[in-house]
Each structure stands twice: as C-alpha cells, then as structure tokens.
Design a protein around this motif. Sequence first.
Motif, short mmCIF file in Angstrom:
data_model
loop_
_atom_site.label_atom_id
_atom_site.label_comp_id
_atom_site.label_asym_id
_atom_site.label_seq_id
_atom_site.Cartn_x
_atom_site.Cartn_y
_atom_site.Cartn_z
N SER A 149 73.38 50.94 12.69
CA SER A 149 74.73 50.72 13.21
C SER A 149 75.36 52.04 13.66
CB SER A 149 75.59 50.06 12.14
OG SER A 149 76.90 49.91 12.58
N GLU A 150 75.21 53.09 12.86
CA GLU A 150 75.75 54.39 13.21
C GLU A 150 75.08 54.96 14.45
OE1 GLU A 150 75.27 56.72 9.68
OE2 GLU A 150 76.96 55.77 8.66
N LEU A 151 73.75 54.78 14.55
CA LEU A 151 73.03 55.28 15.72
C LEU A 151 73.44 54.54 16.98
CD1 LEU A 151 69.45 55.75 14.22
CD2 LEU A 151 71.05 57.54 14.90
N GLN A 152 73.67 53.24 16.87
CA GLN A 152 74.14 52.49 18.03
C GLN A 152 75.52 52.97 18.46
OE1 GLN A 152 73.74 48.47 16.59
NE2 GLN A 152 71.72 48.22 17.53
N GLY A 153 76.37 53.28 17.49
CA GLY A 153 77.69 53.82 17.81
C GLY A 153 77.58 55.18 18.47
N SER A 154 76.68 56.03 17.98
CA SER A 154 76.47 57.34 18.59
C SER A 154 75.94 57.22 20.01
CB SER A 154 75.48 58.16 17.75
OG SER A 154 75.97 58.42 16.48
N LEU A 155 75.04 56.28 20.20
CA LEU A 155 74.49 56.06 21.53
C LEU A 155 75.56 55.58 22.50
CD1 LEU A 155 71.79 56.36 22.95
CD2 LEU A 155 71.29 53.99 22.37
N HIS A 156 76.41 54.69 22.03
CA HIS A 156 77.52 54.20 22.87
C HIS A 156 78.46 55.35 23.22
CE1 HIS A 156 80.46 51.50 24.55
NE2 HIS A 156 81.38 52.04 23.77
N GLN A 157 78.77 56.19 22.24
CA GLN A 157 79.65 57.33 22.48
C GLN A 157 79.02 58.30 23.48
OE1 GLN A 157 80.45 59.61 18.95
NE2 GLN A 157 82.23 60.62 19.85
N LEU A 158 77.71 58.48 23.37
CA LEU A 158 76.99 59.35 24.29
C LEU A 158 77.02 58.78 25.72
CD1 LEU A 158 75.34 61.98 24.18
CD2 LEU A 158 73.31 60.56 23.86
N GLU A 159 76.86 57.48 25.84
CA GLU A 159 76.94 56.84 27.15
C GLU A 159 78.32 57.05 27.77
OE1 GLU A 159 75.95 52.82 26.21
OE2 GLU A 159 73.79 53.19 26.28
#
Length: 107
Positions: A39-49
């Motif tokens: 979940s945290e990695l998906q959030g980080s990926l979204h923030q990076l996008e």
Amino acid sequence: VVNFAVTFDAFKQQLISDILRMRHPELEEQRVQVLTEVSELQGSLHQLEEEVLSLLVTCQAEGSILDADAADQLAACQTTASDIGKRMESSHATHKQIQAAREAYVP
C-alpha cells in the motif's frame, strides 16, 4: 451485532487470519506488513507519477522540455520507480508464499 453483508469468502479469510494469528502469529504479522508495504509503495508510485506530470507541465509551459535539470529530475524519478518496482515484485513474491501457507488451512 451480526453483519449479514459479509461474503462467504471474506468470512473464510477472516477465519484463516484468526487461526494463523493463534498458530503462527509471525506469519500473520508478516502478511500484514507485506500488505502495508504494498500500500505504501503504491502511494509512493502515485506520488512519483504526480511529480513527473507536474514536471512535464512546467517544462511545457516554459517551452524547455530538454532542460538539463528536468532531464536529471526525470532520470531520478525513473530510478526511484525502478526501485519501487523491484520492491513491489519482492513483496508480491512474499505475499504468494504467505498465501500458499494460508491455503494449508482451507478445507
């Protein structure tokens, strides 16, 4: 209070979680950690996008898409996204192993 909106599969998964919490608490704790990490990695990926899109919009507005600073930032984002992808793969592999152990308790 009884919740009749619960599906059979959700109820089954909850029972398996309860059994594992009693018999193998470390396995259930690891499962929760993996789910939290994903979940945290998906959030980080979204923030990076969002960061990449913002950078591209800014570059387009300035008319300098080939700016060296922008290229460096995009390269850093690509490296970070690659690292996140590797961690996601590792987390998914761990999750599969945990799911296989959970299936041992399914009749």
